[in-house]
Design a protein around this motif. Structure first.
Motif, short mmCIF file in Angstrom:
data_model
loop_
_atom_site.label_atom_id
_atom_site.label_comp_id
_atom_site.label_asym_id
_atom_site.label_seq_id
_atom_site.Cartn_x
_atom_site.Cartn_y
_atom_site.Cartn_z
N GLY A 5 6.40 10.38 12.41
CA GLY A 5 5.81 9.27 13.13
C GLY A 5 6.38 9.04 14.51
N GLY A 6 6.98 10.09 15.08
CA GLY A 6 7.54 9.94 16.41
C GLY A 6 8.91 9.29 16.42
N GLU A 7 9.50 9.03 15.24
CA GLU A 7 10.83 8.43 15.21
C GLU A 7 11.88 9.48 15.56
N GLN A 393 17.58 0.43 13.74
CA GLN A 393 16.30 1.05 13.41
C GLN A 393 16.06 2.22 14.37
N PRO A 394 15.51 3.33 13.87
CA PRO A 394 15.28 4.49 14.75
C PRO A 394 14.34 4.12 15.91
N LEU A 395 14.66 4.65 17.09
CA LEU A 395 13.78 4.46 18.24
C LEU A 395 12.58 5.39 18.11
N ARG A 396 11.47 4.95 18.65
CA ARG A 396 10.28 5.80 18.67
C ARG A 396 10.26 6.59 19.98
N ALA A 397 9.94 7.86 19.85
CA ALA A 397 9.79 8.69 21.05
C ALA A 397 8.53 8.25 21.79
N LYS A 408 -3.51 8.23 21.03
CA LYS A 408 -3.27 6.87 20.54
C LYS A 408 -1.86 6.38 20.86
N ASP A 409 -0.84 7.24 20.73
CA ASP A 409 0.55 6.82 20.91
C ASP A 409 1.07 7.08 22.32
#
Length: 449
Positions: A5-7, A393-397, A408-409
């Protein structure tokens, strides 16, 4: 480095500073620097203040370790001044901070604004002396006629006090604004660089310095380049490098001559004549140069990317990392709003295997060397307020779409906020802990593994 999920494996640890929208110019962070063991982290701001954070002891004991820091000391390093001879205001803004290696219980650091460098001693005091013969406990002198017996002073525990005191002031040596200071590996000398000159100082001598580089032409109308950054080699005390606005880096050897006008090596990438434009010279200007910790490689940051050079090969960089190539189509508007002149810094990880530098919209980039390029070896992360609500919490790329069509992201390049600049970053010398300055806030992130 990215997960589902991009994490990513990077997670939020802390944020220091107020999260209010009403931020004064004096509160903006202008430099960030870890000391040699990573126990202390210093920031300087445009108001001339230095804030030192200390690693929380409990955060090192837990498993996995946490990168958490508490305020250790705050002091006013520089005050605004006025040069009456030149009718010029001298800002109090801290341009650079450099730590000396620890030799005793006290810590020492160098800080500089545009004109004056100061050596600060930061020490602890957790004991007090009581029972003086000639003074009362409050410090008031005692009446000699009422002293009837000899008292032996005793040392007792007291509340911890951290004191910062200026030990040396190095002034009046630069005509132009100081952009760099760098400690030598001998821990006795350091250099300071402005637009046209580099001076060599001894830490014990404040009233004289040696001019080791001077690129000022006899006629200032013939000026074609300025010095943008300078740094000593981490282990060879006779070597230093300096970069220029023309995109070149010169390696100088102080054993060759007292005045290092002739470089030992010149690192320059040949320009592609087909890609030349009005902005070519501006975006090729090097804003920062950093030698790797083991001393073989050198990293340079220009406006659009990072380059890694092998000190044994001058002809071209051995690695190139685009930071925000999607801005190439926006250079005209970036020139109009002066963003094209922003000076981004860069830094190495402690093991020299990763690189970090900043961008816009609160974004900063982390590159993994030897990952074969592509998105597997690079990350775009964001220093944002919503991360502060999700500790550990992991950051999202994050990803930026260079064209109108975006996934979408992804974020459209037209939606980037160019006021949210990440100019200053620092990497812990031994652990995967990074500090990122975003306006008046200091974000601390860590690799959760």
């Amino acid at each position: 480095m990215a997960g589902n999920g991009g994490e990513t494996t990077w997670c939020f640890s802390q944020v220091k500073g107020t999260l209010e929208d009403d931020v004064t110019e004096a509160d903006l962070i202008s430099c960030v620097e870890f000391n040699h063991d990573g126990e202390l982290l210093a920031t300087g701001d445009k108001g001339g203040r230095v804030v030192i954070f200390q690693r929380d002891p409990a955060s090192k004991q837990c498993v996995p370790k946490k990168g958490e820091y508490n305020v250790y000391s705050t002091f006013q390093s520089h005050e605004p001044e006025f040069d009456y001879l030149k009718s010029l205001e001298i800002e109090e803004k801290i341009n650079k901070i450099r730590w000396l290696k620890k030799k005793n219980q006290a810590h020492f650091l160098l800080s500089t604004n545009d004109k004056t460098i100061k050596l600060w001693k930061v020490s602890e005091r957790d004991k007090r002396v009581t029972g003086y013969n000639t003074r009362e406990e409050g410090g008031r002198p005692r009446d000699p006629t009422r002293i009837t017996q000899l008292r032996v002073p005793t040392v007792r525990p007291a509340e911890l006090m951290v004191e910062a005191s200026p030990r040396r002031i190095f002034a009046n040596a630069h005509t132009y604004h100081i952009n760099s200071i760098s400690l030598n590996s001998d821990q006795e000398t350091y250099l300071s660089a402005d637009d046209l000159r580099i001076n060599l100082w001894h830490l014990e001598i404040t009233d004289q310095s040696f001019n080791i580089v001077d690129i000022k032409p006899a006629n200032m109308e013939e000026l074609t380049e300025v010095i943008t950054a300078a740094e000593f080699h981490p282990t060879e005390c006779n070597l230093f490098v300096y970069s220029s606005s023309k995109g070149t880096i010169r390696l100088c050897d102080m054993r060759a001559a007292a005045l290092c006008d002739r470089h030992a090596k010149l690192f320059e990438e040949p320009e592609d004549p087909h890609a030349r434009s009005f902005f070519s010279e501006i975006i090729s200007s090097i804003s920062d140069v950093k030698l790797s910790n083991e001393g073989r490689y050198m990293m340079s940051r220009d406006y659009l990317g990072l380059k890694v050079w092998d000190l044994r090969m001058e002809t071209k960089p051995v690695e190139t990392y685009p930071v925000h190539e999607y801005l190439r189509s926006k250079l005209c508007s970036l020139y109009e709003n002066d963003c094209i002149f922003d000076k981004f810094e860069c830094c190495w990880s402690g093991d020299d295997q990763r690189l970090m530098t900043g961008s816009y919209n609160g974004f900063f980039r982390v590159f993994e060397r030897g990952a074969g390029g592509g998105r597997r070896g690079e990350l775009t992360l964001e220093a944002a307020r919503d991360a502060a609500a999700r500790p550990r919490q992991p950051l999202r790329a994050r990803r930026v779409a260079a064209t109108a069509k975006r996934k979408k992201d992804e974020i459209s390049v037209d939606c980037l906020d160019f006021n949210k600049k990440i100019l200053h970053t620092a990497w812990h010398p031994h652990e995967s802990i990074i500090a990122v300055a975003a306006t008046n806030n200091l974000f601390i992130f860590q690799d959760k593994f």
